[in-house]
Design an enzyme around this catalytic site. Structure first.
Site, PDB file in Angstrom:
ATOM      1  N   HIS A   1      31.500  90.845  -7.628  1.00 62.58           N
ATOM      2  CA  HIS A   1      31.570  91.315  -8.945  1.00 62.58           C
ATOM      3  C   HIS A   1      32.458  92.493  -7.925  1.00 62.58           C
ATOM      4  CE1 HIS A   1      28.346  93.419  -6.246  1.00 62.58           C
ATOM      5  NE2 HIS A   1      27.688  92.238  -5.899  1.00 62.58           N
TER       6      HIS A   1
ATOM      7  N   SER B   1      24.537  94.754  -7.583  1.00 63.74           N
ATOM      8  CA  SER B   1      24.341  93.486  -6.853  1.00 63.74           C
ATOM      9  C   SER B   1      24.796  92.233  -7.983  1.00 63.74           C
ATOM     10  CB  SER B   1      23.537  93.621  -6.510  1.00 63.74           C
ATOM     11  OG  SER B   1      21.529  93.245  -6.360  1.00 63.74           O
ATOM     12  N   SER B   2      24.392  91.012  -7.066  1.00 65.29           N
ATOM     13  CA  SER B   2      24.668  89.783  -7.182  1.00 65.29           C
ATOM     14  C   SER B   2      23.602  89.797  -7.810  1.00 65.29           C
ATOM     15  CB  SER B   2      25.303  89.360  -6.181  1.00 65.29           C
ATOM     16  OG  SER B   2      26.163  88.729  -5.536  1.00 65.29           O
ATOM     17  N   ARG B   3      22.525  89.826  -7.620  1.00 69.17           N
ATOM     18  CA  ARG B   3      21.140  89.732  -8.113  1.00 69.17           C
ATOM     19  C   ARG B   3      20.779  90.707  -9.713  1.00 69.17           C
ATOM     20  NH1 ARG B   3      19.786  89.667  -2.171  1.00 69.17           N
ATOM     21  NH2 ARG B   3      19.258  87.272  -2.207  1.00 69.17           N
TER      22      ARG B   3
ATOM     23  N   GLN C   1      19.634  82.675   6.078  1.00 69.48           N
ATOM     24  CA  GLN C   1      18.325  84.212   5.209  1.00 69.48           C
ATOM     25  C   GLN C   1      17.483  84.069   4.087  1.00 69.48           C
ATOM     26  OE1 GLN C   1      23.104  85.338   5.684  1.00 69.48           O
ATOM     27  NE2 GLN C   1      21.946  87.048   4.000  1.00 69.48           N
TER      28      GLN C   1
ATOM     29  N   LYS D   1      25.234  99.201   0.309  1.00 70.86           N
ATOM     30  CA  LYS D   1      23.783  98.897  -0.666  1.00 70.86           C
ATOM     31  C   LYS D   1      23.563  97.912   0.497  1.00 70.86           C
ATOM     32  CE  LYS D   1      23.186  96.066  -3.209  1.00 70.86           C
ATOM     33  NZ  LYS D   1      22.088  95.124  -2.800  1.00 70.86           N
ATOM     34  N   ASP D   2      23.602  97.829   0.908  1.00 68.13           N
ATOM     35  CA  ASP D   2      22.823  96.508   1.974  1.00 68.13           C
ATOM     36  C   ASP D   2      22.916  96.783   3.196  1.00 68.13           C
ATOM     37  OD1 ASP D   2      22.052  94.148   0.121  1.00 68.13           O
ATOM     38  OD2 ASP D   2      23.811  93.943   0.620  1.00 68.13           O
TER      39      ASP D   2
ATOM     40  N   GLY E   1      31.434  95.370  -6.828  1.00 67.96           N
ATOM     41  CA  GLY E   1      31.193  95.830  -6.043  1.00 67.96           C
ATOM     42  C   GLY E   1      32.287  95.335  -4.713  1.00 67.96           C
ATOM     43  N   HIS E   2      31.537  94.076  -4.592  1.00 65.85           N
ATOM     44  CA  HIS E   2      32.466  93.228  -3.549  1.00 65.85           C
ATOM     45  C   HIS E   2      34.315  93.659  -3.989  1.00 65.85           C
ATOM     46  CE1 HIS E   2      29.185  89.571  -4.164  1.00 65.85           C
ATOM     47  NE2 HIS E   2      29.084  90.017  -2.830  1.00 65.85           N
TER      48      HIS E   2
HETATM   49  O1  PAF Z   1      25.545  90.941   2.537  1.00 66.88           O
HETATM   50  C1  PAF Z   1      25.716  89.562   2.704  1.00 66.88           C
HETATM   51  O2  PAF Z   1      26.233  88.836   1.115  1.00 66.88           O
HETATM   52  C2  PAF Z   1      25.328  88.479   2.980  1.00 66.88           C
HETATM   53  O3  PAF Z   1      23.944  89.067   4.115  1.00 66.88           O
HETATM   54  C3  PAF Z   1      26.120  87.913   4.117  1.00 66.88           C
HETATM   55  C4  PAF Z   1      26.577  88.841   5.245  1.00 66.88           C
HETATM   56  C5  PAF Z   1      28.126  87.276   3.922  1.00 66.88           C
HETATM   57  C6  PAF Z   1      25.597  87.186   5.708  1.00 66.88           C
HETATM   58  O4  PAF Z   1      25.192  85.733   5.016  1.00 66.88           O
END
Ligand code: PAF
Length: 303
Positions: free
Chosen positions: A37, A191-193, A66, A155-156, A39-40
């Site tokens: 999106h 956010s993708s979510r 993860q 954001k993260d 943000g990216h």
């Molecule tokens: O932030 C993310 O999208 C993921 O945690 C990452 C850094 C690509 C690792 O899988």
């Protein structure tokens, strides 16, 4: 608009970057899980600014390591075609979209990373193992892409702090840049979510940012007042199930109780709206040192 080179294997990635490496170009990297999106896109623009004519590489990989049991690994949106279009618009040079087998050819890796104490705070309490799995894939991707600069979103925030710490502690030689959070016009952090939210949840989700702003505004009166202001705002949203609301130092350490006026801090929030978990954070500048002592006896906030 030139389409990026799409590479699926380590060998193709190495080939795609060989000319840039030979020329000594600076390589920029934006790791993502796709479902891209704006943000990216902003992270890609930061990468471009840093590398100049050097290549910008974006990875698109939903990292199973993860995701915990019961999390959204299976329903995580996979939208490669649209992701490639966004990357093309942003002038990305290479998109690395490997399979799970390509990233983990021997199955789950035996050698893991111990992410340290900051991985069990905040997100780590609700998502045990998440940061260990995230750091493994980031370390692997760093090993494959060998970037000079890698851009992560603020954001993260906990992820950013932990990646920085990994790079420092393991001497990985990558400059980690934290890029500001991009927000929807109503303040919701991109956010993708967000696409999981139904109409009502989407409206209620804006309370997270409003709560953080309320805290930011009241931080001049100390942490207790700032947290109270955020909590009051959060209570206005009926469907928001608060996971945590905490104030820490910018490095996620407990805030010293005698923090003087002018101390920089971070307020972080996570909440569930139905099955969707959202996070957000903002910087704070504290005003009144004595109020800090009253607010955070254990150096944290509340769950
Ligand atoms: O932030 C993310 O999208 C993921 O945690 C990452 C850094 C690509 C690792 O899988």
């Amino acid at each position: 608009m030139t389409a990026p080179v799409l590479v699926r294997t380590r060998a193709e990635l190495s080939e795609a970057l060989s000319a840039a490496r030979a020329a000594g170009d600076v390589i920029g990297f934006v790791p993502t899980m796709g479902a891209l999106h704006d943000g990216h896109a902003s992270l890609m623009r930061v990468a471009r600014e840093r590398v100049g004519r050097g290549p910008v590489v974006v990875s698109v990989f939903v990292n199973p390591l993860q995701f915990g049991a019961g999390e959204d690994l299976d329903r995580y949106p996979r939208t490669l075609e649209a992701d490639l279009e966004l990357c093309a618009r942003e002038g990305v040079d290479v998109v690395f979209a490997p399979t799970v087998e390509e990233v983990y050819p021997g199955g789950e890796p035996e050698v893991r990373l111990e992410p340290g104490p900051k991985a069990s705070l905040l997100e780590g309490r609700s998502r045990p193992g998440h940061f260990a799995g995230m750091l493994v894939v980031v370390a692997k991707l760093f090993g494959l892409v060998r970037p000079d600069v890698a851009v992560f979103g603020q954001k993260d925030y906990q992820q950013l702090v932990l990646v920085r710490r990994m790079v420092t502690d393991l001497c990985l030689g990558v400059e980690v840049v934290g890029a500001p959070t991009l927000r929807e016009p109503d303040g919701l952090a991109m956010s993708s979510r967000n696409r999981y939210l139904d109409e009502e949840q989407r409206i209620e989700a804006t309370v997270l940012h409003r709560a953080l702003l309320a805290a930011q505004q009241e931080a001049q009166y100390g942490v207790a007042v700032a947290l109270d202001a955020a909590r009051a705002e959060l209570r206005t949203a009926k469907t928001v199930d608060l996971d945590y609301l905490e104030v820490t130092t910018p490095d996620l350490d407990p805030l010293p109780v005698d923090s003087p006026a002018g101390t920089q801090a971070r307020i972080l929030v996570a909440a569930r709206l139905g099955a969707t978990r959202l996070i957000d954070n903002l910087p704070l500048t504290l005003g009144v040192g004595r109020a800090v002592a009253a607010a955070t006896p254990a150096g944290g906030g509340e769950r």
